[in-house]
Design a protein around this motif. Sequence first.
Motif, PDB file in Angstrom:
ATOM      1  N   SER A  29      70.959   9.891  14.563  1.00 19.28           N
ATOM      2  CA  SER A  29      71.238  11.186  15.182  1.00 19.28           C
ATOM      3  C   SER A  29      70.369  11.461  16.400  1.00 19.28           C
ATOM      4  O   SER A  29      70.566  12.471  17.084  1.00 19.28           O
ATOM      5  N   MET A  30      69.419  10.581  16.684  1.00 20.31           N
ATOM      6  CA  MET A  30      68.484  10.828  17.778  1.00 20.31           C
ATOM      7  C   MET A  30      68.765  10.016  19.033  1.00 20.31           C
ATOM      8  O   MET A  30      68.558  10.498  20.153  1.00 20.31           O
ATOM      9  N   LEU A  31      69.237   8.780  18.864  1.00 25.91           N
ATOM     10  CA  LEU A  31      69.275   7.866  19.997  1.00 25.91           C
ATOM     11  C   LEU A  31      70.323   8.260  21.031  1.00 25.91           C
ATOM     12  O   LEU A  31      70.041   8.333  22.233  1.00 25.91           O
ATOM     13  N   GLY A  32      71.555   8.512  20.574  1.00 24.00           N
ATOM     14  CA  GLY A  32      72.618   8.847  21.509  1.00 24.00           C
ATOM     15  C   GLY A  32      72.335  10.117  22.289  1.00 24.00           C
ATOM     16  O   GLY A  32      72.393  10.135  23.525  1.00 24.00           O
ATOM     17  N   ILE A  33      71.997  11.188  21.570  1.00 28.76           N
ATOM     18  CA  ILE A  33      71.716  12.452  22.247  1.00 28.76           C
ATOM     19  C   ILE A  33      70.430  12.360  23.052  1.00 28.76           C
ATOM     20  O   ILE A  33      70.280  13.010  24.092  1.00 28.76           O
ATOM     21  N   GLY A  34      69.492  11.528  22.615  1.00 27.65           N
ATOM     22  CA  GLY A  34      68.261  11.334  23.366  1.00 27.65           C
ATOM     23  C   GLY A  34      68.506  10.643  24.695  1.00 27.65           C
ATOM     24  O   GLY A  34      67.914  10.999  25.723  1.00 27.65           O
ATOM     25  N   VAL A  35      69.405   9.637  24.691  1.00 28.45           N
ATOM     26  CA  VAL A  35      69.750   8.952  25.937  1.00 28.45           C
ATOM     27  C   VAL A  35      70.467   9.906  26.891  1.00 28.45           C
ATOM     28  O   VAL A  35      70.212   9.909  28.106  1.00 28.45           O
ATOM     29  N   VAL A  36      71.364  10.726  26.363  1.00 28.06           N
ATOM     30  CA  VAL A  36      72.056  11.713  27.207  1.00 28.06           C
ATOM     31  C   VAL A  36      71.049  12.661  27.846  1.00 28.06           C
ATOM     32  O   VAL A  36      71.103  12.943  29.054  1.00 28.06           O
ATOM     33  N   ILE A 162      65.978  16.120  21.397  1.00 26.21           N
ATOM     34  CA  ILE A 162      66.151  16.995  22.564  1.00 26.21           C
ATOM     35  C   ILE A 162      64.858  17.735  22.869  1.00 26.21           C
ATOM     36  O   ILE A 162      64.452  17.861  24.029  1.00 26.21           O
ATOM     37  N   GLY A 163      64.194  18.221  21.815  1.00 24.80           N
ATOM     38  CA  GLY A 163      62.964  18.987  22.020  1.00 24.80           C
ATOM     39  C   GLY A 163      61.880  18.181  22.704  1.00 24.80           C
ATOM     40  O   GLY A 163      61.237  18.653  23.652  1.00 24.80           O
ATOM     41  N   LEU A 164      61.675  16.943  22.250  1.00 30.15           N
ATOM     42  CA  LEU A 164      60.628  16.116  22.840  1.00 30.15           C
ATOM     43  C   LEU A 164      60.971  15.702  24.275  1.00 30.15           C
ATOM     44  O   LEU A 164      60.107  15.700  25.155  1.00 30.15           O
ATOM     45  N   SER A 165      62.228  15.359  24.522  1.00 26.82           N
ATOM     46  CA  SER A 165      62.618  14.911  25.853  1.00 26.82           C
ATOM     47  C   SER A 165      62.550  16.033  26.887  1.00 26.82           C
ATOM     48  O   SER A 165      62.318  15.774  28.070  1.00 26.82           O
TER      49      SER A 165
END
Length: 431
Positions: A29-36, A162-165
Amino acid sequence: MSSPYSAIFAAPGAKGFSAAGLLGRMPLSMLGIGVVTMISQLTGRYGLAGALSATLALSAALMGPQVSRMVDRHGQRRVLRPATLISLTAVAGLLVSAQQRWPDWTLFVFAAGVGCVPSVGSMVRARWAAIFAGSPRELHTAYSAESVVDEVVFILGPILSIGLSTAWFPEAGPLLAACFLGAGVFWLTAQRATEPVPHPRSAHTGGSALRAPGLQVLVAAFVATGALFGAMEVVTVAFADAQGHKAASSLVLAVYALGSCLAGAVFGLLHLKGDPARRWVLGVCAMAVSMIPLQLVGNLPLLAVALFVAGLSIAPTMVTTMALVEQHVPRAKLTEGMTWTSTGLAVGVALGSSAAGWVVDAAGARAGYAVPGAAGVLAAAVAFLGYRRLRPAPERAEASVPLARGGSDAYDGKDRHHRTEQSDHDEQHLA
Protein backbone atom coordinates in the motif's frame (compact mmCIF):
# COMPACT_ATOMS: atom_id res chain seq x y z
CA MET A 1 -12.98 -19.24 27.18
CA SER A 2 -10.14 -18.58 24.78
CA SER A 3 -10.96 -17.05 21.41
CA PRO A 4 -10.21 -18.76 18.10
CA TYR A 5 -7.54 -16.12 17.48
CA SER A 6 -5.64 -16.92 20.67
CA ALA A 7 -5.83 -20.59 19.71
CA ILE A 8 -4.22 -20.16 16.28
CA PHE A 9 -1.52 -17.84 17.57
CA ALA A 10 -0.62 -20.44 20.19
CA ALA A 11 0.90 -22.50 17.38
CA PRO A 12 4.71 -22.44 17.57
CA GLY A 13 6.12 -19.69 15.37
CA ALA A 14 2.74 -18.26 14.35
CA LYS A 15 3.20 -14.87 16.00
CA GLY A 16 6.65 -14.47 14.48
CA PHE A 17 5.81 -15.19 10.85
CA SER A 18 2.55 -13.22 11.05
CA ALA A 19 4.41 -10.17 12.39
CA ALA A 20 7.04 -10.53 9.68
CA GLY A 21 4.26 -10.79 7.13
CA LEU A 22 2.72 -7.54 8.35
CA LEU A 23 6.04 -5.76 7.96
CA GLY A 24 6.76 -7.27 4.56
CA ARG A 25 3.29 -6.38 3.24
CA MET A 26 3.53 -2.67 3.98
CA PRO A 27 4.98 -1.88 0.51
CA LEU A 28 1.76 -3.23 -0.98
CA SER A 29 0.00 0.00 0.00
CA MET A 30 3.02 2.31 0.21
CA LEU A 31 5.11 1.86 -2.91
CA GLY A 32 2.70 2.83 -5.67
CA ILE A 33 1.27 5.89 -3.93
CA GLY A 34 4.75 6.78 -2.70
CA VAL A 35 6.12 6.81 -6.25
CA VAL A 36 3.20 8.98 -7.39
CA THR A 37 3.85 11.44 -4.57
CA MET A 38 7.62 11.45 -5.18
CA ILE A 39 7.41 12.01 -8.94
CA SER A 40 4.70 14.66 -8.66
CA GLN A 41 6.78 16.57 -6.12
CA LEU A 42 10.05 16.28 -8.03
CA THR A 43 8.72 16.95 -11.53
CA GLY A 44 5.10 18.10 -11.25
CA ARG A 45 4.22 15.56 -13.97
CA TYR A 46 1.19 13.59 -12.80
CA GLY A 47 0.97 11.75 -16.12
CA LEU A 48 4.48 10.35 -15.63
CA ALA A 49 3.68 9.51 -12.00
CA GLY A 50 0.56 7.58 -12.99
CA ALA A 51 2.35 5.72 -15.77
CA LEU A 52 5.10 4.62 -13.38
CA SER A 53 2.55 3.48 -10.81
CA ALA A 54 0.78 1.41 -13.49
CA THR A 55 4.14 -0.05 -14.55
CA LEU A 56 4.81 -1.13 -10.97
CA ALA A 57 1.41 -2.81 -10.71
CA LEU A 58 1.58 -4.60 -14.05
CA SER A 59 5.17 -5.73 -13.49
CA ALA A 60 4.23 -7.26 -10.14
CA ALA A 61 1.19 -8.89 -11.77
CA LEU A 62 3.38 -10.52 -14.42
CA MET A 63 6.29 -11.62 -12.25
CA GLY A 64 4.55 -12.34 -8.95
CA PRO A 65 3.05 -15.72 -9.95
CA GLN A 66 6.37 -16.82 -11.44
CA VAL A 67 8.19 -16.02 -8.20
CA SER A 68 5.55 -17.93 -6.23
CA ARG A 69 5.79 -20.87 -8.60
CA MET A 70 9.51 -21.12 -7.88
CA VAL A 71 8.74 -20.87 -4.15
CA ASP A 72 6.50 -23.94 -4.40
CA ARG A 73 9.33 -25.83 -6.05
CA HIS A 74 12.38 -24.64 -4.11
CA GLY A 75 11.12 -23.16 -0.83
CA GLN A 76 10.54 -19.65 0.47
CA ARG A 77 14.05 -18.92 1.75
CA ARG A 78 15.88 -19.95 -1.44
CA VAL A 79 13.64 -17.88 -3.72
CA LEU A 80 12.40 -14.91 -1.69
CA ARG A 81 15.77 -13.57 -0.62
CA PRO A 82 17.28 -13.24 -4.13
CA ALA A 83 13.97 -11.95 -5.54
CA THR A 84 13.75 -9.34 -2.80
CA LEU A 85 17.33 -8.22 -3.41
CA ILE A 86 16.51 -7.68 -7.09
CA SER A 87 13.42 -5.70 -6.16
CA LEU A 88 15.29 -3.59 -3.61
CA THR A 89 18.03 -2.85 -6.13
CA ALA A 90 15.38 -1.71 -8.62
CA VAL A 91 13.75 0.54 -5.99
CA ALA A 92 17.13 2.10 -5.24
CA GLY A 93 17.70 2.71 -8.94
CA LEU A 94 14.25 4.26 -9.28
CA LEU A 95 14.85 6.66 -6.39
CA VAL A 96 18.30 7.69 -7.64
CA SER A 97 17.15 8.17 -11.23
CA ALA A 98 14.23 10.32 -10.07
CA GLN A 99 16.37 12.41 -7.73
CA GLN A 100 19.11 12.88 -10.33
CA ARG A 101 16.60 13.66 -13.12
CA TRP A 102 17.83 10.86 -15.36
CA PRO A 103 15.92 10.21 -18.62
CA ASP A 104 12.36 8.98 -18.24
CA TRP A 105 13.12 5.59 -19.78
CA THR A 106 15.41 4.76 -16.85
CA LEU A 107 12.49 5.28 -14.47
CA PHE A 108 10.40 2.74 -16.37
CA VAL A 109 13.24 0.20 -16.50
CA PHE A 110 13.71 0.31 -12.75
CA ALA A 111 9.93 0.34 -12.12
CA ALA A 112 9.64 -2.86 -14.14
CA GLY A 113 12.40 -4.45 -12.06
CA VAL A 114 10.48 -3.76 -8.86
CA GLY A 115 7.95 -6.36 -10.04
CA CYS A 116 10.14 -9.11 -8.57
CA VAL A 117 8.72 -8.15 -5.19
CA PRO A 118 7.27 -11.35 -3.66
CA SER A 119 3.64 -11.73 -2.63
CA VAL A 120 4.32 -11.80 1.10
CA GLY A 121 0.66 -12.31 1.96
CA SER A 122 0.59 -15.52 -0.07
CA MET A 123 3.74 -16.74 1.69
CA VAL A 124 2.20 -16.19 5.11
CA ARG A 125 -1.09 -17.85 4.15
CA ALA A 126 0.85 -20.83 2.82
CA ARG A 127 2.45 -21.20 6.25
CA TRP A 128 -0.95 -21.14 7.93
CA ALA A 129 -2.15 -23.79 5.44
CA ALA A 130 0.84 -25.97 6.31
CA ILE A 131 0.25 -25.68 10.05
CA PHE A 132 -3.52 -26.24 9.97
CA ALA A 133 -3.80 -28.68 7.07
CA GLY A 134 -6.89 -30.78 7.74
CA SER A 135 -8.22 -28.28 10.35
CA PRO A 136 -10.70 -26.08 8.43
CA ARG A 137 -11.94 -24.14 11.47
CA GLU A 138 -8.47 -23.02 12.51
CA LEU A 139 -7.51 -22.28 8.90
CA HIS A 140 -10.64 -20.16 8.48
CA THR A 141 -9.66 -18.12 11.53
CA ALA A 142 -6.08 -17.79 10.30
CA TYR A 143 -7.19 -16.53 6.89
CA SER A 144 -9.50 -14.06 8.63
CA ALA A 145 -6.60 -12.79 10.73
CA GLU A 146 -4.55 -12.25 7.59
CA SER A 147 -7.43 -10.38 5.99
CA VAL A 148 -7.45 -8.04 8.98
CA VAL A 149 -3.70 -7.56 8.54
CA ASP A 150 -4.28 -6.65 4.89
CA GLU A 151 -6.73 -3.94 5.89
CA VAL A 152 -4.41 -2.57 8.58
CA VAL A 153 -1.72 -2.32 5.89
CA PHE A 154 -4.05 -0.33 3.63
CA ILE A 155 -5.08 1.96 6.48
CA LEU A 156 -1.56 2.78 7.68
CA GLY A 157 0.53 2.47 4.50
CA PRO A 158 -0.74 5.45 2.46
CA ILE A 159 -0.71 7.72 5.51
CA LEU A 160 2.94 6.85 6.20
CA SER A 161 4.04 7.03 2.58
CA ILE A 162 2.33 10.29 1.65
CA GLY A 163 3.07 11.90 5.01
CA LEU A 164 6.80 11.19 4.90
CA SER A 165 7.22 12.18 1.25
CA THR A 166 5.47 15.51 1.79
CA ALA A 167 6.82 16.39 5.24
CA TRP A 168 10.39 15.07 4.99
CA PHE A 169 11.76 14.57 1.45
CA PRO A 170 10.11 13.25 -1.75
CA GLU A 171 11.88 9.88 -1.75
CA ALA A 172 11.06 9.12 1.91
CA GLY A 173 7.85 7.16 1.30
CA PRO A 174 9.22 4.66 -1.25
CA LEU A 175 12.45 4.40 0.75
CA LEU A 176 10.60 3.39 3.90
CA ALA A 177 8.52 0.91 1.88
CA ALA A 178 11.73 -0.71 0.63
CA CYS A 179 13.06 -0.93 4.20
CA PHE A 180 9.85 -2.62 5.33
CA LEU A 181 10.09 -5.10 2.44
CA GLY A 182 13.69 -6.06 3.15
CA ALA A 183 13.20 -6.38 6.91
CA GLY A 184 9.92 -8.30 6.58
CA VAL A 185 11.10 -10.82 3.99
CA PHE A 186 14.44 -11.55 5.64
CA TRP A 187 12.73 -11.91 9.03
CA LEU A 188 10.10 -14.22 7.53
CA THR A 189 12.60 -16.43 5.71
CA ALA A 190 14.76 -16.69 8.84
CA GLN A 191 11.91 -18.66 10.46
CA ARG A 192 12.59 -22.07 8.94
CA ALA A 193 10.46 -24.23 11.26
CA THR A 194 7.16 -22.95 9.83
CA GLU A 195 8.30 -22.80 6.19
CA PRO A 196 6.26 -25.17 3.99
CA VAL A 197 8.30 -28.01 2.61
CA PRO A 198 8.90 -27.46 -1.14
CA HIS A 199 7.60 -29.98 -3.64
CA PRO A 200 9.85 -31.75 -6.16
CA ARG A 201 9.62 -30.95 -9.85
CA SER A 202 7.67 -34.18 -10.43
CA ALA A 203 4.80 -32.79 -8.34
CA HIS A 204 4.43 -29.79 -10.68
CA THR A 205 3.14 -31.61 -13.72
CA GLY A 206 0.30 -30.05 -15.67
CA GLY A 207 1.69 -26.54 -16.04
CA SER A 208 0.59 -23.47 -14.15
CA ALA A 209 -1.86 -23.51 -11.26
CA LEU A 210 -4.03 -21.20 -13.39
CA ARG A 211 -5.08 -24.23 -15.42
CA ALA A 212 -7.37 -25.23 -12.55
CA PRO A 213 -10.93 -24.28 -13.66
CA GLY A 214 -11.92 -23.08 -10.19
CA LEU A 215 -8.92 -20.75 -9.97
CA GLN A 216 -9.75 -19.30 -13.38
CA VAL A 217 -13.17 -18.26 -12.06
CA LEU A 218 -11.68 -16.72 -8.93
CA VAL A 219 -9.03 -14.77 -10.83
CA ALA A 220 -11.54 -13.49 -13.40
CA ALA A 221 -13.84 -12.30 -10.62
CA PHE A 222 -10.88 -10.68 -8.87
CA VAL A 223 -10.00 -8.68 -11.98
CA ALA A 224 -13.47 -7.14 -11.78
CA THR A 225 -13.13 -6.75 -8.00
CA GLY A 226 -9.78 -5.03 -8.43
CA ALA A 227 -11.38 -2.65 -10.93
CA LEU A 228 -13.94 -1.83 -8.25
CA PHE A 229 -11.20 -1.06 -5.71
CA GLY A 230 -9.07 0.96 -8.13
CA ALA A 231 -12.01 3.01 -9.36
CA MET A 232 -13.24 3.58 -5.82
CA GLU A 233 -9.95 5.18 -4.77
CA VAL A 234 -9.71 7.51 -7.75
CA VAL A 235 -13.35 8.60 -7.67
CA THR A 236 -13.35 9.16 -3.91
CA VAL A 237 -10.33 11.46 -4.16
CA ALA A 238 -12.03 13.35 -6.99
CA PHE A 239 -15.32 13.55 -5.07
CA ALA A 240 -13.60 14.93 -1.97
CA ASP A 241 -11.76 17.45 -4.14
CA ALA A 242 -15.03 18.55 -5.70
CA GLN A 243 -16.43 19.05 -2.19
CA GLY A 244 -13.45 21.25 -1.32
CA HIS A 245 -11.87 18.78 1.12
CA LYS A 246 -9.38 16.73 -0.90
CA ALA A 247 -7.27 15.93 2.17
CA ALA A 248 -10.29 14.22 3.74
CA SER A 249 -10.26 11.57 1.02
CA SER A 250 -7.62 9.55 2.88
CA LEU A 251 -9.81 9.47 5.99
CA VAL A 252 -12.88 8.44 4.00
CA LEU A 253 -10.96 5.63 2.32
CA ALA A 254 -9.62 4.59 5.74
CA VAL A 255 -13.24 4.21 6.88
CA TYR A 256 -13.79 1.91 3.90
CA ALA A 257 -10.85 -0.25 5.00
CA LEU A 258 -12.02 -0.09 8.63
CA GLY A 259 -15.37 -1.62 7.71
CA SER A 260 -13.58 -4.51 6.03
CA CYS A 261 -11.18 -4.87 8.96
CA LEU A 262 -13.99 -5.17 11.53
CA ALA A 263 -15.96 -7.59 9.36
CA GLY A 264 -12.89 -9.76 8.91
CA ALA A 265 -12.26 -9.88 12.65
CA VAL A 266 -15.84 -10.97 13.37
CA PHE A 267 -15.88 -13.41 10.45
CA GLY A 268 -12.89 -15.21 11.92
CA LEU A 269 -14.85 -15.96 15.09
CA LEU A 270 -17.59 -17.80 13.21
CA HIS A 271 -17.61 -21.53 12.57
CA LEU A 272 -19.41 -21.65 9.25
CA LYS A 273 -20.75 -24.76 7.62
CA GLY A 274 -22.08 -25.40 4.15
CA ASP A 275 -20.79 -24.81 0.67
CA PRO A 276 -18.00 -22.17 0.60
CA ALA A 277 -18.60 -21.62 -3.13
CA ARG A 278 -22.15 -20.48 -2.43
CA ARG A 279 -20.88 -18.26 0.40
CA TRP A 280 -18.35 -16.74 -1.99
CA VAL A 281 -21.01 -15.96 -4.62
CA LEU A 282 -23.15 -14.29 -1.97
CA GLY A 283 -20.17 -12.23 -0.83
CA VAL A 284 -19.38 -11.03 -4.36
CA CYS A 285 -23.04 -10.13 -4.88
CA ALA A 286 -23.06 -8.23 -1.57
CA MET A 287 -20.07 -6.21 -2.78
CA ALA A 288 -21.97 -5.36 -5.97
CA VAL A 289 -25.13 -4.36 -4.11
CA SER A 290 -23.13 -2.17 -1.71
CA MET A 291 -22.18 0.04 -4.67
CA ILE A 292 -25.80 1.21 -5.12
CA PRO A 293 -25.84 3.79 -2.27
CA LEU A 294 -22.68 5.38 -3.66
CA GLN A 295 -24.62 6.50 -6.71
CA LEU A 296 -26.83 8.61 -4.45
CA VAL A 297 -24.44 10.27 -1.97
CA GLY A 298 -24.10 14.03 -2.05
CA ASN A 299 -21.61 14.86 0.71
CA LEU A 300 -18.58 13.41 2.49
CA PRO A 301 -20.28 12.29 5.74
CA LEU A 302 -22.84 10.24 3.81
CA LEU A 303 -20.07 8.91 1.59
CA ALA A 304 -18.11 7.76 4.65
CA VAL A 305 -21.15 5.88 5.98
CA ALA A 306 -21.82 4.27 2.59
CA LEU A 307 -18.19 3.20 2.25
CA PHE A 308 -18.11 1.74 5.76
CA VAL A 309 -21.13 -0.41 4.91
CA ALA A 310 -19.58 -1.36 1.56
CA GLY A 311 -16.39 -2.41 3.32
CA LEU A 312 -18.23 -4.96 5.47
CA SER A 313 -18.47 -7.43 2.59
CA ILE A 314 -14.81 -7.26 1.50
CA ALA A 315 -12.85 -9.24 4.09
CA PRO A 316 -15.34 -12.15 4.39
CA THR A 317 -15.29 -12.51 0.61
CA MET A 318 -11.49 -12.44 0.52
CA VAL A 319 -11.25 -15.05 3.29
CA THR A 320 -13.64 -17.35 1.45
CA THR A 321 -11.64 -16.83 -1.75
CA MET A 322 -8.46 -18.08 -0.07
CA ALA A 323 -10.33 -21.11 1.25
CA LEU A 324 -11.53 -21.90 -2.29
CA VAL A 325 -8.02 -21.52 -3.69
CA GLU A 326 -6.82 -23.95 -1.03
CA GLN A 327 -9.50 -26.42 -2.16
CA HIS A 328 -9.18 -26.14 -5.93
CA VAL A 329 -5.45 -25.74 -6.50
CA PRO A 330 -3.10 -28.73 -6.17
CA ARG A 331 -1.19 -28.55 -2.90
CA ALA A 332 2.11 -28.46 -4.74
CA LYS A 333 1.03 -25.16 -6.37
CA LEU A 334 -0.76 -23.51 -3.46
CA THR A 335 1.47 -20.43 -3.15
CA GLU A 336 1.29 -19.80 -6.88
CA GLY A 337 -2.49 -20.16 -6.80
CA MET A 338 -2.87 -17.62 -4.03
CA THR A 339 -0.60 -15.22 -5.87
CA TRP A 340 -2.73 -15.45 -9.02
CA THR A 341 -5.64 -13.92 -7.10
CA SER A 342 -3.40 -11.00 -6.13
CA THR A 343 -2.40 -10.70 -9.78
CA GLY A 344 -6.05 -10.50 -10.80
CA LEU A 345 -6.61 -7.74 -8.28
CA ALA A 346 -3.56 -5.79 -9.49
CA VAL A 347 -4.65 -5.94 -13.13
CA GLY A 348 -8.16 -4.90 -12.13
CA VAL A 349 -6.91 -1.98 -10.06
CA ALA A 350 -4.92 -0.66 -13.04
CA LEU A 351 -7.94 -0.98 -15.35
CA GLY A 352 -10.43 0.43 -12.86
CA SER A 353 -8.35 3.46 -11.90
CA SER A 354 -7.79 4.33 -15.57
CA ALA A 355 -11.48 3.97 -16.44
CA ALA A 356 -12.55 5.97 -13.40
CA GLY A 357 -10.15 8.78 -14.23
CA TRP A 358 -11.55 8.99 -17.75
CA VAL A 359 -15.16 9.10 -16.52
CA VAL A 360 -14.37 11.72 -13.85
CA ASP A 361 -12.69 13.94 -16.44
CA ALA A 362 -15.60 13.53 -18.85
CA ALA A 363 -18.63 13.64 -16.56
CA GLY A 364 -17.59 14.63 -13.04
CA ALA A 365 -16.85 12.94 -9.73
CA ARG A 366 -20.37 11.80 -8.84
CA ALA A 367 -20.77 10.12 -12.22
CA GLY A 368 -17.49 8.33 -11.58
CA TYR A 369 -19.11 6.04 -9.01
CA ALA A 370 -20.80 4.30 -11.93
CA VAL A 371 -17.43 2.66 -12.67
CA PRO A 372 -17.14 0.69 -9.39
CA GLY A 373 -20.85 -0.04 -9.71
CA ALA A 374 -20.33 -1.58 -13.15
CA ALA A 375 -17.26 -3.48 -11.92
CA GLY A 376 -19.33 -4.93 -9.07
CA VAL A 377 -22.01 -6.11 -11.50
CA LEU A 378 -19.33 -7.70 -13.69
CA ALA A 379 -17.80 -9.51 -10.70
CA ALA A 380 -21.23 -10.84 -9.68
CA ALA A 381 -21.89 -12.03 -13.24
CA VAL A 382 -18.56 -13.90 -13.32
CA ALA A 383 -19.34 -15.48 -9.94
CA PHE A 384 -22.75 -16.70 -11.11
CA LEU A 385 -21.48 -18.03 -14.43
CA GLY A 386 -18.51 -19.77 -12.81
CA TYR A 387 -20.35 -21.22 -9.81
CA ARG A 388 -20.48 -24.74 -11.24
CA ARG A 389 -16.70 -24.78 -11.65
CA LEU A 390 -16.28 -24.05 -7.95
CA ARG A 391 -18.28 -26.98 -6.66
CA PRO A 392 -17.84 -29.65 -5.70
CA ALA A 393 -14.23 -29.01 -4.76
CA PRO A 394 -11.82 -31.67 -6.03
CA GLU A 395 -10.70 -34.16 -3.43
CA ARG A 396 -7.05 -34.64 -2.58
CA ALA A 397 -5.23 -37.25 -0.59
CA GLU A 398 -4.06 -36.43 2.91
CA ALA A 399 -0.51 -37.33 1.91
CA SER A 400 -0.35 -34.34 -0.43
CA VAL A 401 -0.71 -31.76 2.35
CA PRO A 402 2.46 -29.60 2.49
CA LEU A 403 3.38 -29.50 6.15
CA ALA A 404 5.74 -26.99 7.70
CA ARG A 405 9.36 -27.95 8.15
CA GLY A 406 8.84 -28.47 11.86
CA GLY A 407 6.53 -27.90 14.76
CA SER A 408 3.08 -28.26 13.18
CA ASP A 409 2.51 -31.89 14.06
CA ALA A 410 3.66 -31.27 17.59
CA TYR A 411 1.11 -28.49 17.89
CA ASP A 412 -2.03 -30.17 16.59
CA GLY A 413 -1.41 -33.54 18.18
CA LYS A 414 -2.78 -35.39 15.14
CA ASP A 415 0.55 -36.80 13.95
CA ARG A 416 -0.15 -35.79 10.34
CA HIS A 417 3.55 -35.67 9.58
CA HIS A 418 4.01 -39.26 10.69
CA ARG A 419 1.10 -40.41 8.55
CA THR A 420 2.47 -38.54 5.53
CA GLU A 421 5.90 -40.13 5.95
CA GLN A 422 4.29 -43.55 6.39
CA SER A 423 2.32 -43.02 3.19
CA ASP A 424 5.48 -42.09 1.29
CA HIS A 425 7.21 -45.20 2.69
CA ASP A 426 4.31 -47.41 1.61
CA GLU A 427 4.35 -45.95 -1.90
CA GLN A 428 8.09 -46.59 -2.20
CA HIS A 429 7.64 -50.13 -0.96
CA LEU A 430 4.90 -50.81 -3.49
CA ALA A 431 7.05 -49.31 -6.26
